[in-house]
Design a protein around this motif. Structure first.
Motif, PDB file in Angstrom:
ATOM      1  N   VAL A 123       0.842  -1.208   0.000  1.00  0.00           N
ATOM      2  CA  VAL A 123       0.000   0.000   0.000  1.00  0.00           C
ATOM      3  C   VAL A 123       0.869   1.247   0.000  1.00  0.00           C
ATOM      4  O   VAL A 123       0.636   2.191  -0.776  1.00  0.00           O
ATOM      5  N   SER A 124       1.883   1.266   0.855  1.00  0.00           N
ATOM      6  CA  SER A 124       2.764   2.431   0.939  1.00  0.00           C
ATOM      7  C   SER A 124       3.507   2.652  -0.371  1.00  0.00           C
ATOM      8  O   SER A 124       3.688   3.793  -0.807  1.00  0.00           O
ATOM      9  N   ALA A 125       3.937   1.571  -1.021  1.00  0.00           N
ATOM     10  CA  ALA A 125       4.683   1.692  -2.275  1.00  0.00           C
ATOM     11  C   ALA A 125       3.821   2.213  -3.410  1.00  0.00           C
ATOM     12  O   ALA A 125       4.329   2.862  -4.337  1.00  0.00           O
ATOM     13  N   LEU A 126       2.516   1.970  -3.364  1.00  0.00           N
ATOM     14  CA  LEU A 126       1.613   2.391  -4.440  1.00  0.00           C
ATOM     15  C   LEU A 126       1.016   3.772  -4.221  1.00  0.00           C
ATOM     16  O   LEU A 126       0.268   4.269  -5.065  1.00  0.00           O
ATOM     17  N   LEU A 127       1.341   4.394  -3.088  1.00  0.00           N
ATOM     18  CA  LEU A 127       0.839   5.753  -2.857  1.00  0.00           C
ATOM     19  C   LEU A 127       1.449   6.715  -3.886  1.00  0.00           C
ATOM     20  O   LEU A 127       2.630   6.599  -4.228  1.00  0.00           O
ATOM     21  N   PRO A 128       0.669   7.665  -4.374  1.00  0.00           N
ATOM     22  CA  PRO A 128       1.236   8.677  -5.278  1.00  0.00           C
ATOM     23  C   PRO A 128       2.342   9.460  -4.587  1.00  0.00           C
ATOM     24  O   PRO A 128       2.387   9.556  -3.360  1.00  0.00           O
ATOM     25  N   GLU A 129       3.259  10.028  -5.398  1.00  0.00           N
ATOM     26  CA  GLU A 129       4.387  10.782  -4.837  1.00  0.00           C
ATOM     27  C   GLU A 129       3.923  11.886  -3.901  1.00  0.00           C
ATOM     28  O   GLU A 129       4.553  12.165  -2.883  1.00  0.00           O
ATOM     29  N   SER A 130       2.790  12.527  -4.252  1.00  0.00           N
ATOM     30  CA  SER A 130       2.282  13.634  -3.432  1.00  0.00           C
ATOM     31  C   SER A 130       1.803  13.173  -2.063  1.00  0.00           C
ATOM     32  O   SER A 130       1.663  13.978  -1.144  1.00  0.00           O
ATOM     33  N   LEU A 131       1.548  11.864  -1.932  1.00  0.00           N
ATOM     34  CA  LEU A 131       1.058  11.327  -0.660  1.00  0.00           C
ATOM     35  C   LEU A 131       2.110  10.519   0.086  1.00  0.00           C
ATOM     36  O   LEU A 131       1.824   9.968   1.147  1.00  0.00           O
ATOM     37  N   ARG A 132       3.318  10.441  -0.450  1.00  0.00           N
ATOM     38  CA  ARG A 132       4.349   9.645   0.205  1.00  0.00           C
ATOM     39  C   ARG A 132       4.688  10.185   1.601  1.00  0.00           C
ATOM     40  O   ARG A 132       5.192   9.474   2.442  1.00  0.00           O
ATOM     41  N   GLY A 133       4.404  11.480   1.800  1.00  0.00           N
ATOM     42  CA  GLY A 133       4.705  12.083   3.095  1.00  0.00           C
ATOM     43  C   GLY A 133       3.902  11.494   4.237  1.00  0.00           C
ATOM     44  O   GLY A 133       4.286  11.610   5.405  1.00  0.00           O
ATOM     45  N   ILE A 134       2.745  10.869   3.909  1.00  0.00           N
ATOM     46  CA  ILE A 134       1.911  10.293   4.962  1.00  0.00           C
ATOM     47  C   ILE A 134       2.224   8.812   5.170  1.00  0.00           C
ATOM     48  O   ILE A 134       1.480   8.115   5.854  1.00  0.00           O
ATOM     49  N   SER A 135       3.327   8.349   4.592  1.00  0.00           N
ATOM     50  CA  SER A 135       3.648   6.925   4.727  1.00  0.00           C
ATOM     51  C   SER A 135       3.859   6.524   6.177  1.00  0.00           C
ATOM     52  O   SER A 135       3.679   5.362   6.537  1.00  0.00           O
ATOM     53  N   ALA A 136       4.248   7.495   7.026  1.00  0.00           N
ATOM     54  CA  ALA A 136       4.451   7.192   8.446  1.00  0.00           C
ATOM     55  C   ALA A 136       3.166   6.736   9.104  1.00  0.00           C
ATOM     56  O   ALA A 136       3.190   5.988  10.087  1.00  0.00           O
ATOM     57  N   ALA A 137       2.017   7.182   8.574  1.00  0.00           N
ATOM     58  CA  ALA A 137       0.734   6.776   9.128  1.00  0.00           C
ATOM     59  C   ALA A 137       0.333   5.388   8.647  1.00  0.00           C
ATOM     60  O   ALA A 137      -0.628   4.807   9.144  1.00  0.00           O
ATOM     61  N   VAL A 138       1.067   4.862   7.664  1.00  0.00           N
ATOM     62  CA  VAL A 138       0.715   3.575   7.075  1.00  0.00           C
ATOM     63  C   VAL A 138       1.671   2.476   7.535  1.00  0.00           C
ATOM     64  O   VAL A 138       1.258   1.463   8.087  1.00  0.00           O
ATOM     65  N   GLU A 139       2.965   2.663   7.323  1.00  0.00           N
ATOM     66  CA  GLU A 139       3.927   1.590   7.576  1.00  0.00           C
ATOM     67  C   GLU A 139       5.148   2.160   8.288  1.00  0.00           C
ATOM     68  O   GLU A 139       5.895   2.964   7.730  1.00  0.00           O
ATOM     69  N   GLY A 163       9.242   1.321   7.013  1.00  0.00           N
ATOM     70  CA  GLY A 163       9.679   2.057   5.828  1.00  0.00           C
ATOM     71  C   GLY A 163       9.806   3.546   6.094  1.00  0.00           C
ATOM     72  O   GLY A 163      10.728   4.200   5.586  1.00  0.00           O
ATOM     73  N   ALA A 164       8.879   4.088   6.881  1.00  0.00           N
ATOM     74  CA  ALA A 164       8.926   5.513   7.186  1.00  0.00           C
ATOM     75  C   ALA A 164      10.163   5.871   7.993  1.00  0.00           C
ATOM     76  O   ALA A 164      10.826   6.876   7.732  1.00  0.00           O
ATOM     77  N   VAL A 165      10.508   5.035   8.984  1.00  0.00           N
ATOM     78  CA  VAL A 165      11.705   5.294   9.795  1.00  0.00           C
ATOM     79  C   VAL A 165      12.963   5.162   8.942  1.00  0.00           C
ATOM     80  O   VAL A 165      13.907   5.949   9.072  1.00  0.00           O
ATOM     81  N   ALA A 166      12.983   4.180   8.059  1.00  0.00           N
ATOM     82  CA  ALA A 166      14.169   3.946   7.230  1.00  0.00           C
ATOM     83  C   ALA A 166      14.454   5.099   6.276  1.00  0.00           C
ATOM     84  O   ALA A 166      15.582   5.264   5.819  1.00  0.00           O
ATOM     85  N   SER A 167      13.451   5.924   5.974  1.00  0.00           N
ATOM     86  CA  SER A 167      13.624   7.027   5.026  1.00  0.00           C
ATOM     87  C   SER A 167      14.010   8.344   5.703  1.00  0.00           C
ATOM     88  O   SER A 167      14.171   9.361   5.029  1.00  0.00           O
ATOM     89  N   LEU A 168      14.179   8.348   7.031  1.00  0.00           N
ATOM     90  CA  LEU A 168      14.440   9.588   7.754  1.00  0.00           C
ATOM     91  C   LEU A 168      15.883  10.065   7.568  1.00  0.00           C
ATOM     92  O   LEU A 168      16.801   9.264   7.350  1.00  0.00           O
ATOM     93  N   ASP A 169      16.056  11.391   7.670  1.00  0.00           N
ATOM     94  CA  ASP A 169      17.399  11.971   7.649  1.00  0.00           C
ATOM     95  C   ASP A 169      18.063  11.758   9.005  1.00  0.00           C
ATOM     96  O   ASP A 169      17.397  11.759  10.048  1.00  0.00           O
ATOM     97  N   VAL A 170      19.383  11.614   8.978  1.00  0.00           N
ATOM     98  CA  VAL A 170      20.129  11.396  10.216  1.00  0.00           C
ATOM     99  C   VAL A 170      20.502  12.753  10.809  1.00  0.00           C
ATOM    100  O   VAL A 170      21.619  13.253  10.643  1.00  0.00           O
ATOM    101  N   ASN A 171      19.565  13.368  11.490  1.00  0.00           N
ATOM    102  CA  ASN A 171      19.785  14.649  12.159  1.00  0.00           C
ATOM    103  C   ASN A 171      18.775  14.792  13.291  1.00  0.00           C
ATOM    104  O   ASN A 171      18.020  13.844  13.581  1.00  0.00           O
ATOM    105  N   ALA A 172      18.750  15.949  13.921  1.00  0.00           N
ATOM    106  CA  ALA A 172      17.857  16.162  15.066  1.00  0.00           C
ATOM    107  C   ALA A 172      16.388  16.042  14.660  1.00  0.00           C
ATOM    108  O   ALA A 172      15.575  15.460  15.391  1.00  0.00           O
ATOM    109  N   ALA A 173      16.052  16.592  13.494  1.00  0.00           N
ATOM    110  CA  ALA A 173      14.665  16.499  13.027  1.00  0.00           C
ATOM    111  C   ALA A 173      14.266  15.054  12.781  1.00  0.00           C
ATOM    112  O   ALA A 173      13.146  14.630  13.092  1.00  0.00           O
TER     113      ALA A 173
END
Length: 296
Positions: free
Chosen positions: A213-229, A232-242
C-alpha cells in the motif's frame, strides 16, 4: 453509502495493482524479506516464551513484584505489569497479545485490558536500539535515547489515560472473579507454539500488505507513509535532530500496519482506548524527543 465508501478505496487499490505490478511485487518481496530476516526471528520466539510463561503462571510472580507501583501510577493491579513488560521487550504487538491472553484466561477484566492496550503496546528494545539506532542513525547511543523517550512517553501516556481519560468513577482495585486455569507444561508449550505461529503469520501478512500500500501511494502522498507503515517511514528519515524527533513520533504511533496487527491479536476487545493512548504517546514522544535532540 457506507459500503460504497469502503468499496471505492479497494477498487482504487486494485487498479493500482494492475497498473504497477512490478512496484507491488518489489514491495511485497521487501516485506517478505523483512519478515524473514527481522520480524519472524525476533517475534516468534518471544511470542512463544511470553505465552508459555503466562500459561505457567508468571503473572502471579509479576503481580507481587509490581503491585506497589502499578496501583499508585495507573490504578491497576499488579497483574497488569506483565503485558507492559512484554511490550517493551518484544515490541509490537507483543504487549497487546499478552494483555489479550490474560483477559482470555480470566486474569484481567475487560476494562483493565482495554486500558492496558492504550500503553502496553510498544516498540521493542531490539528494534529501537538495533534497527533504528545502530542501523538508521548509525549510533547505539541514539537508539538508547529513543528507547528512553519511548518508555517515558508510554508510561506518561498510561498515567494520563488511566487517571484522566478514564471515566471519573474510581476503581483503584479492579477485581476478577474468574478462576485462572493452570495447565501442564506439554499442553502449555503446544498451545503457545501454535498460537505464536498464528500471531506471527498474521503480523507478517499485515506488514507485507501495508508495504505494498505504501509503495503504491502517489508521490504527493508519500509524506503520509508514516501513518501507514512504520518500518519504511523510519528507514527514510534523515540522520539529524529532526529525524530523531520524527523517529520518536513514528515509533510511538506505529502506523496503520501496527494498529491492524493489534486489532488481529486483540480479538473482541475495543481499540478505542488503544487509539487514544497511542495519540497521547505520540504527542509526548515528539515533545520529549525535541528536548533531548540537542544531546544527539
Amino acid at each position: 453509502m457506507k459500503k460504497l465508501f469502503a468499496i471505492i478505496p479497494v477498487l482504487i487499490f486494485a487498479v493500482l495493482l494492475a497498473i504497477y505490478p512490478k512496484e507491488a511485487c518489489a514491495a511485497a518481496r521487501d516485506g517478505l524479506t523483512l519478515c524473514a530476516v527481522t520480524v519472524i526471528p525476533s517475534l516468534f520466539p518471544f511470542f512463544v516464551v511470553t505465552a508459555l510463561l503466562l500459561r505457567l503462571g508468571l503473572d502471579s510472580v509479576i503481580r507481587v513484584l509490581c503491585a506497589p507501583f502499578m496501583g499508585p501510577l495507573f490504578r491497576l493491579r499488579g497483574e497488569c505489569a506483565a503485558p507492559l513488560l512484554a511490550g517493551f521487550l518484544g515490541g509490537y504487538p507483543t504487549g497487546a497479545r499478552s494483555a489479550a491472553q490474560l483477559y482470555e484466561q480470566g486474569v484481567l477484566t475487560r476494562e483493565e485490558t482495554e486500558l492496558l492496550l492504550g500503553f502496553c503496546n510498544n516498540c521493542g528494545i531490539g528494534f529501537l536500539v538495533g534497527f533504528v539506532g545502530a542501523g538508521i542513525f548509525h549510533s547505539v547511543r541514539t537508539g538508547i535515547m529513543l528507547l528512553v523517550v519511548h518508555i517515558i512517553s508510554a508510561l506518561l501516556g498510561g498515567v494520563i489515560l488511566c487517571r484522566v481519560v478514564r471515566r471519573k468513577k474510581s476503581v483503584p482495585q479492579l477485581s476478577c472473579q474468574l478462576p485462572v486455569q493452570r495447565v501442564s507444561f506439554p499442553n502449555a508449550l503446544t498451545a503457545s507454539v501454535s498460537g505464536a505461529l498464528t500471531s506471527t503469520l498474521t503480523v507478517c501478512a499485515y506488514i507485507v500488505f501495508f508495504r505494498v500500500v505504501s509503495a503504491l501511494l502517489p508521490e504527493s502522498l508519500r509524506g503520509i507513509s508514516a501513518a501507514v507503515e512504520m518500518v519504511g517511514a523510519v528507514a527514510s528519515l534523515d540522520v539529524n535532530a529532526a529525524g530523531f524527533v520524527a523517529a520518536a513520533g513514528i515509533t510511538a504511533w506505529g502506523g496503520a500496519s501496527v494498529h491492524c496487527q493489534t486489532m488481529a491479536v486483540a480479538g473482541e476487545l475495543s481499540l478505542r482506548r488503544h487509539t487514544v493512548g497511542k495519540l497521547l504517546q505520540t504527542v509526548l514522544a515528539v515533545v520529549i524527543a525535541g528536548v533531548m535532540a540537542k544531546w544527539m
